[in-house]
Design a protein around this motif. Structure first.
Motif, PDB file in Angstrom:
ATOM      1  N   SER A 100       0.967  -1.147  -0.159  1.00 59.23           N
ATOM      2  CA  SER A 100      -0.060  -0.014  -0.068  1.00 59.23           C
ATOM      3  C   SER A 100       0.767   1.216   0.095  1.00 59.23           C
ATOM      4  N   SER A 101       1.948   1.340   0.709  1.00 62.20           N
ATOM      5  CA  SER A 101       2.999   2.389   0.885  1.00 62.20           C
ATOM      6  C   SER A 101       3.321   2.615  -0.783  1.00 62.20           C
ATOM      7  N   LYS A 102       3.847   1.641  -1.381  1.00 55.75           N
ATOM      8  CA  LYS A 102       4.214   1.668  -2.896  1.00 55.75           C
ATOM      9  C   LYS A 102       3.162   2.174  -3.791  1.00 55.75           C
ATOM     10  N   ILE A 103       1.950   1.635  -3.616  1.00 60.05           N
ATOM     11  CA  ILE A 103       0.804   2.440  -4.237  1.00 60.05           C
ATOM     12  C   ILE A 103       0.615   3.902  -4.139  1.00 60.05           C
ATOM     13  N   LEU A 104       0.657   4.176  -2.977  1.00 64.12           N
ATOM     14  CA  LEU A 104       0.373   5.690  -2.680  1.00 64.12           C
ATOM     15  C   LEU A 104       1.572   6.475  -3.217  1.00 64.12           C
ATOM     16  N   MET A 105       2.952   5.983  -3.374  1.00 60.83           N
ATOM     17  CA  MET A 105       3.956   6.561  -3.704  1.00 60.83           C
ATOM     18  C   MET A 105       3.642   6.869  -5.347  1.00 60.83           C
ATOM     19  N   ALA A 106       3.169   5.730  -5.975  1.00 60.52           N
ATOM     20  CA  ALA A 106       2.965   5.806  -7.382  1.00 60.52           C
ATOM     21  C   ALA A 106       1.811   6.839  -7.549  1.00 60.52           C
ATOM     22  N   PHE A 107       0.676   6.790  -6.826  1.00 59.20           N
ATOM     23  CA  PHE A 107      -0.406   7.990  -7.047  1.00 59.20           C
ATOM     24  C   PHE A 107       0.369   9.250  -6.810  1.00 59.20           C
ATOM     25  N   GLU A 108       1.447   9.575  -5.750  1.00 53.30           N
ATOM     26  CA  GLU A 108       2.097  10.818  -5.746  1.00 53.30           C
ATOM     27  C   GLU A 108       2.729  11.275  -6.804  1.00 53.30           C
ATOM     28  N   LEU A 109       3.431  10.370  -7.545  1.00 50.27           N
ATOM     29  CA  LEU A 109       4.305  10.487  -8.580  1.00 50.27           C
ATOM     30  C   LEU A 109       3.207  10.844  -9.930  1.00 50.27           C
ATOM     31  N   LEU A 110       2.195  10.284  -9.853  1.00 50.90           N
ATOM     32  CA  LEU A 110       1.378  10.605 -11.098  1.00 50.90           C
ATOM     33  C   LEU A 110       0.593  11.865 -10.981  1.00 50.90           C
ATOM     34  N   ILE A 111       0.482  12.120  -9.639  1.00 56.35           N
ATOM     35  CA  ILE A 111      -0.078  13.561  -9.373  1.00 56.35           C
ATOM     36  C   ILE A 111       0.970  14.794  -9.679  1.00 56.35           C
ATOM     37  N   LEU A 112       2.213  14.244  -9.439  1.00 58.03           N
ATOM     38  CA  LEU A 112       3.225  15.401  -9.615  1.00 58.03           C
ATOM     39  C   LEU A 112       3.495  15.363 -11.066  1.00 58.03           C
ATOM     40  N   HIS A 113       3.699  14.310 -11.695  1.00 61.91           N
ATOM     41  CA  HIS A 113       3.593  14.250 -13.211  1.00 61.91           C
ATOM     42  C   HIS A 113       2.747  15.136 -14.123  1.00 61.91           C
ATOM     43  N   ASN A 114       1.441  14.761 -13.505  1.00 65.91           N
ATOM     44  CA  ASN A 114       0.382  15.847 -14.276  1.00 65.91           C
ATOM     45  C   ASN A 114       0.409  17.290 -13.781  1.00 65.91           C
ATOM     46  N   LYS A 115       0.893  17.566 -12.813  1.00 62.43           N
ATOM     47  CA  LYS A 115       1.178  18.767 -12.342  1.00 62.43           C
ATOM     48  C   LYS A 115       2.264  19.484 -13.184  1.00 62.43           C
ATOM     49  N   ILE A 116       3.410  18.788 -13.365  1.00 62.03           N
ATOM     50  CA  ILE A 116       4.400  19.251 -14.281  1.00 62.03           C
ATOM     51  C   ILE A 116       4.063  19.469 -15.613  1.00 62.03           C
ATOM     52  N   LEU A 117       3.268  18.559 -16.115  1.00 66.29           N
ATOM     53  CA  LEU A 117       2.745  18.572 -17.649  1.00 66.29           C
ATOM     54  C   LEU A 117       1.993  19.776 -17.795  1.00 66.29           C
TER      55      LEU A 117
END
Length: 75
Positions: A56-73
């Motif tokens: 679950s901690s790894k899944i949440l990290m992946a969610f956070e990375l996706l959110i940051l990636h979308n913000k950068i784009l």
């Protein structure tokens, strides 16, 4: 017990009620964003809790990375 919210969840899963089940909420910023649901009668769920919490901690990290990636784009 097969009543209330439990019954609704069992109905949504579309299969017979499990004898044991483990549900871990995925929480980001105080909000539940997903669930990990495990109902394997061949394993002792309590013995897999640490592994599932790690997952679950790894899944949440992946969610956070996706959110940051979308913000950068978007910038």
């Amino acid at each position: 017990p097969a009543q209330g919210a439990n019954l609704a969840l069992i109905s949504l899963l579309g299969k017979p009620a499990p004898t044991t089940i483990l549900i871990l909420p995925l929480v980001m910023l105080g909000r539940v964003v997903g669930l990990i649901c495990v109902d394997d009668p061949d394993i002792v769920l309590a013995e897999t809790l640490a592994e599932l919490q790690f997952l679950s901690s790894k899944i949440l990290m992946a969610f956070e990375l996706l959110i940051l990636h979308n913000k950068i784009l978007r910038t």
